[in-house]
Design a protein around this motif. Structure first.
Motif, PDB file in Angstrom:
ATOM      1  N   ALA A   1       0.827  -1.206   0.000  1.00 60.10           N
ATOM      2  CA  ALA A   1       0.000   0.000   0.000  1.00 60.10           C
ATOM      3  C   ALA A   1       0.862   1.258   0.000  1.00 60.10           C
ATOM      4  O   ALA A   1       0.634   2.197  -0.761  1.00 60.10           O
ATOM      5  N   LEU A   2       1.856   1.239   0.843  1.00 62.80           N
ATOM      6  CA  LEU A   2       2.712   2.415   1.014  1.00 62.80           C
ATOM      7  C   LEU A   2       3.476   2.748  -0.266  1.00 62.80           C
ATOM      8  O   LEU A   2       3.493   3.895  -0.721  1.00 62.80           O
ATOM      9  N   THR A   3       4.090   1.742  -0.849  1.00 56.53           N
ATOM     10  CA  THR A   3       4.892   1.999  -2.040  1.00 56.53           C
ATOM     11  C   THR A   3       4.005   2.279  -3.248  1.00 56.53           C
ATOM     12  O   THR A   3       4.374   3.055  -4.123  1.00 56.53           O
ATOM     13  N   ALA A   4       2.823   1.668  -3.266  1.00 59.05           N
ATOM     14  CA  ALA A   4       1.917   1.919  -4.383  1.00 59.05           C
ATOM     15  C   ALA A   4       1.485   3.378  -4.398  1.00 59.05           C
ATOM     16  O   ALA A   4       1.376   4.003  -5.450  1.00 59.05           O
ATOM     17  N   CYS A   5       1.244   3.932  -3.232  1.00 62.27           N
ATOM     18  CA  CYS A   5       0.861   5.340  -3.153  1.00 62.27           C
ATOM     19  C   CYS A   5       2.005   6.222  -3.609  1.00 62.27           C
ATOM     20  O   CYS A   5       1.804   7.206  -4.317  1.00 62.27           O
ATOM     21  N   ALA A   6       3.192   5.865  -3.174  1.00 67.29           N
ATOM     22  CA  ALA A   6       4.347   6.689  -3.512  1.00 67.29           C
ATOM     23  C   ALA A   6       4.461   6.848  -5.017  1.00 67.29           C
ATOM     24  O   ALA A   6       4.781   7.930  -5.508  1.00 67.29           O
ATOM     25  N   ILE A   7       4.174   5.786  -5.779  1.00 66.06           N
ATOM     26  CA  ILE A   7       4.319   5.930  -7.232  1.00 66.06           C
ATOM     27  C   ILE A   7       3.079   6.502  -7.899  1.00 66.06           C
ATOM     28  O   ILE A   7       3.131   6.905  -9.041  1.00 66.06           O
ATOM     29  N   SER A   8       1.968   6.541  -7.184  1.00 70.82           N
ATOM     30  CA  SER A   8       0.771   7.112  -7.797  1.00 70.82           C
ATOM     31  C   SER A   8       0.864   8.635  -7.840  1.00 70.82           C
ATOM     32  O   SER A   8       0.056   9.302  -8.464  1.00 70.82           O
ATOM     33  N   GLY A   9       1.837   9.170  -7.173  1.00 70.30           N
ATOM     34  CA  GLY A   9       2.030  10.618  -7.205  1.00 70.30           C
ATOM     35  C   GLY A   9       1.315  11.342  -6.078  1.00 70.30           C
ATOM     36  O   GLY A   9       1.435  12.552  -5.927  1.00 70.30           O
ATOM     37  N   ALA A  10       0.555  10.599  -5.269  1.00 68.83           N
ATOM     38  CA  ALA A  10      -0.114  11.232  -4.134  1.00 68.83           C
ATOM     39  C   ALA A  10       0.709  10.946  -2.884  1.00 68.83           C
ATOM     40  O   ALA A  10       0.870   9.801  -2.504  1.00 68.83           O
ATOM     41  N   PRO A  11       1.239  11.973  -2.268  1.00 66.35           N
ATOM     42  CA  PRO A  11       2.091  11.732  -1.110  1.00 66.35           C
ATOM     43  C   PRO A  11       1.296  11.193   0.085  1.00 66.35           C
ATOM     44  O   PRO A  11       0.162  11.594   0.308  1.00 66.35           O
ATOM     45  N   VAL A  12       1.917  10.262   0.799  1.00 62.59           N
ATOM     46  CA  VAL A  12       1.314   9.773   2.031  1.00 62.59           C
ATOM     47  C   VAL A  12       1.592  10.817   3.110  1.00 62.59           C
ATOM     48  O   VAL A  12       2.747  11.156   3.356  1.00 62.59           O
ATOM     49  N   LYS A  13       0.552  11.351   3.700  1.00 66.87           N
ATOM     50  CA  LYS A  13       0.771  12.413   4.694  1.00 66.87           C
ATOM     51  C   LYS A  13       0.661  11.935   6.130  1.00 66.87           C
ATOM     52  O   LYS A  13       1.310  12.472   7.019  1.00 66.87           O
ATOM     53  N   PHE A  14      -0.209  10.974   6.363  1.00 67.67           N
ATOM     54  CA  PHE A  14      -0.339  10.421   7.714  1.00 67.67           C
ATOM     55  C   PHE A  14      -0.489   8.912   7.621  1.00 67.67           C
ATOM     56  O   PHE A  14      -0.898   8.388   6.583  1.00 67.67           O
ATOM     57  N   ILE A  15      -0.179   8.243   8.718  1.00 64.71           N
ATOM     58  CA  ILE A  15      -0.478   6.811   8.778  1.00 64.71           C
ATOM     59  C   ILE A  15      -1.217   6.493  10.078  1.00 64.71           C
ATOM     60  O   ILE A  15      -0.955   7.086  11.127  1.00 64.71           O
ATOM     61  N   GLY A  16      -2.146   5.567   9.972  1.00 66.34           N
ATOM     62  CA  GLY A  16      -2.895   5.101  11.131  1.00 66.34           C
ATOM     63  C   GLY A  16      -2.381   3.728  11.517  1.00 66.34           C
ATOM     64  O   GLY A  16      -2.217   2.859  10.668  1.00 66.34           O
ATOM     65  N   THR A  17      -2.109   3.552  12.791  1.00 63.51           N
ATOM     66  CA  THR A  17      -1.475   2.310  13.207  1.00 63.51           C
ATOM     67  C   THR A  17      -2.233   1.615  14.329  1.00 63.51           C
ATOM     68  O   THR A  17      -1.646   0.889  15.116  1.00 63.51           O
ATOM     69  N   GLY A  18      -3.523   1.861  14.418  1.00 66.96           N
ATOM     70  CA  GLY A  18      -4.307   1.194  15.454  1.00 66.96           C
ATOM     71  C   GLY A  18      -5.661   1.852  15.589  1.00 66.96           C
ATOM     72  O   GLY A  18      -5.912   2.911  14.997  1.00 66.96           O
ATOM     73  N   GLU A  19      -6.535   1.229  16.349  1.00 67.63           N
ATOM     74  CA  GLU A  19      -7.885   1.780  16.470  1.00 67.63           C
ATOM     75  C   GLU A  19      -7.937   3.010  17.368  1.00 67.63           C
ATOM     76  O   GLU A  19      -8.799   3.858  17.235  1.00 67.63           O
ATOM     77  N   LYS A  20      -7.012   3.085  18.309  1.00 67.64           N
ATOM     78  CA  LYS A  20      -7.050   4.191  19.263  1.00 67.64           C
ATOM     79  C   LYS A  20      -6.674   5.518  18.601  1.00 67.64           C
ATOM     80  O   LYS A  20      -5.952   5.555  17.624  1.00 67.64           O
ATOM     81  N   LEU A  21      -7.154   6.610  19.201  1.00 65.42           N
ATOM     82  CA  LEU A  21      -6.917   7.931  18.618  1.00 65.42           C
ATOM     83  C   LEU A  21      -5.437   8.290  18.522  1.00 65.42           C
ATOM     84  O   LEU A  21      -5.018   9.003  17.619  1.00 65.42           O
TER      85      LEU A  21
END
Ligand SMILES: Nc1nc2c(ncn2[C@@H]2O[C@H](COP(=O)(O)OP(=O)(O)OP(=O)(O)O)[C@@H](O)[C@H]2O)c(=O)[nH]1
Ligand SMILES: [Mg+2]
Length: 439
Positions: free
Chosen positions: A252-272
């Motif tokens: 997912a991460l690398t696919a976004c990188a090449i789509s030209g849309a920068p990844v700005k945030f990542i979510g790593t769990g259900e908690k806030l």
């Protein structure tokens, strides 16, 4: 840790290089194979993996190590740099304005709206949340609950079916805000109804950020989705959620990188709080076990041991500083975890002198020993010969072998630091320069 499998694989691959007696063509070929295997197992696109590893191989074979850097450090640095550019450049979200969230059903939009609100609030900004999901029955309550939890104003109209109407009214009612986060409704697929709706919300709000929320478990399909939303809406970035629960995150991460849309945030769990700004350098250095200098410094700040941390990381310290550092570091929690978060340490075996757990009692003796030294001796321990050792032992009420032991521990830790840091031009020196206010 996010992307556990990939991280483990990359660490093991680099570990082999750092252990190799000699770094030659076959070491590099082995490394490249290991990286390929790891990334492919992590769902990264075959073509991308091949391109990346070709680049690494070429650079590792062609580039001469820079002065002060060993061949080993050079290879590790190349892998690090290429991995960083592989996951895209750093791109920060705006700190003022309106953020419109979009994405398919269940991708994590509403949760992310809450996480973003908390993120900006923690920065001291005035945040507001608007629920423009007029589609799913409980959407209103879900966001309202989050808003209450975080303590930010919320607007929505329960039962209203017209999202445009909610937004118009919301923007009037929510008041002056630094950041307004707009949650929208999901769909099964990017259909025309959804596009119409989100385009409409976009023009009403004149959103500064249009962020696509993508769950990591879709893997490489992230590319297609982000390209579709890019066409339809002109997204300004992507938020990848659920990176905690899938082996496909690498894809997912690398696919976004090449789509030209920068990844700005990542979510790593259900908690806030399971949410962070995506910083490729920080992400990769953590992933491959270079530790996370930034978090080391944050920890250091909390314990007031920042200076010590800086000195120890730079590899330049006197005997008394060495002791202060050990003491200060004790306050920061288990020394090992602190050292693990220094770049390079994840991959290195520490001399047992660093094992503080066994040395609580020793610390006291070392203190007396150092107190019995002259200023000159503390600054240049090389001066300390046998007669001086005898004198210091007497003065501190310790034995000569204990004095020797301290001197040896000091020398060894200096050596390790030198090896890791390779001076200002070394791997660590380079990496450290990237962190503001360092050194
Ligand atoms: N493990 C994990 N779960 C997450 C994360 N983000 C969201 N979730 C969960 O994913 C589920 C869906 O999240 P929502 O925020 O409701 O998704 P949504 O996109 O608003 O869904 P719709 O409004 O129905 O389109 C919830 O159970 C969340 O707790 C994440 O980063 N990690
Ligand atoms: Mg939702």
């Amino acid at each position: 840790m996010v992307l556990d499998k990939i991280g483990e694989g990359l660490r093991a691959a680099l570990d082999k290089v750092t252990r190799a007696g000699l770094v030659d063509r076959s070491t590099i070929e082995g490394l490249v194979k290991d990286i390929q295997r790891t990334l492919l197992a992590g769902d990264v696109d075959v073509k991308l993996v091949f391109e990346l590893t070709q680049k690494i191989k070429k650079r590792a074979l062609d580039e001469k190590p820079k002065a002060g850097m060993t061949a080993r450090e050079q290879v590790v640095r190349i892998v690090y740099e290429e991995l960083v550019s592989f996951v895209g450049g750093k791109s920060e979200a705006k700190l003022r304005g309106k953020i419109l969230l979009c994405g398919l059903f269940g991708s994590g939009k509403t949760t992310t709206a809450g996480k973003l609100a908390r993120f900006y609030r923690k920065k001291g900004l005035k945040v507001g949340l608007i629920c423009c999901d007029a589609f799913r029955p409980a959407a209103y309550e879900q966001l309202q609950t989050l808003a209450e939890q975080i303590g930010v104003p919320f607007f929505g109209i329960r039962g209203e079916k017209d999202s445009a109407k909610i937004l118009k009214e919301g923007m009037k009612k929510i008041g002056e805000r630094d950041i307004i986060i707009i949650d929208s409704s999901g769909r099964d697929a990017l259909d025309s109804g959804m596009i119409e709706e989100i385009k409409n919300l976009n023009s009403i709000s004149a959103a500064d950020e249009r962020l696509l929320v993508l769950p990591a478990d879709i893997g490489q399909a992230a590319r297609e989705q982000s390209e579709e939303f890019q066409k339809a809406l002109g997204i300004t970035g992507v938020i990848i959620t659920k990176l905690d629960g899938t082996a496909k995150g690498g894809g997912a991460l690398t696919a976004c990188a090449i789509s030209g849309a920068p990844v700005k945030f990542i979510g790593t769990g259900e908690k806030l709080e399971a949410f962070e700004q995506f910083d490729p350098e920080r992400f990769i250095s953590r992933l491959v076990g270079f530790g996370d200098l930034q978090s080391l410094l944050e920890k250091a700040k909390e314990s007031g041991a920042e200076e010590s941390a800086k000195a120890i990381v730079s590899g330049k310290f006197t005997l008394s500083e060495f002791f202060e550092q050990l003491e200060a570091m004790q306050k920061m929690g288990p020394l090992k975890s602190v050292l693990d978060s220094i770049p390079g340490f994840g991959m290195m075996k520490m001399p047992k002198e660093f094992d503080l757990g066994k040395q609580e009692g020793k610390m006291k003796k070392w203190k007396y020993i150092i107190q019995s030294m002259t200023k000159k001796e503390k600054e240049s321990p090389d001066l300390i010969d046998s007669p001086r050792i005898r004198r210091i032992a007497k003065g501190s009420g310790t034995s000569e072998s204990e004095v020797r032991e301290l001197l040896k521990a000091f020398e060894q830790s200096k050596k390790v630091m030198k090896m890791v840091s390779g001076g200002k031009r070394g791997l660590m020196g380079k990496m450290m320069k990237r962190f503001k206010g360092f050194g």
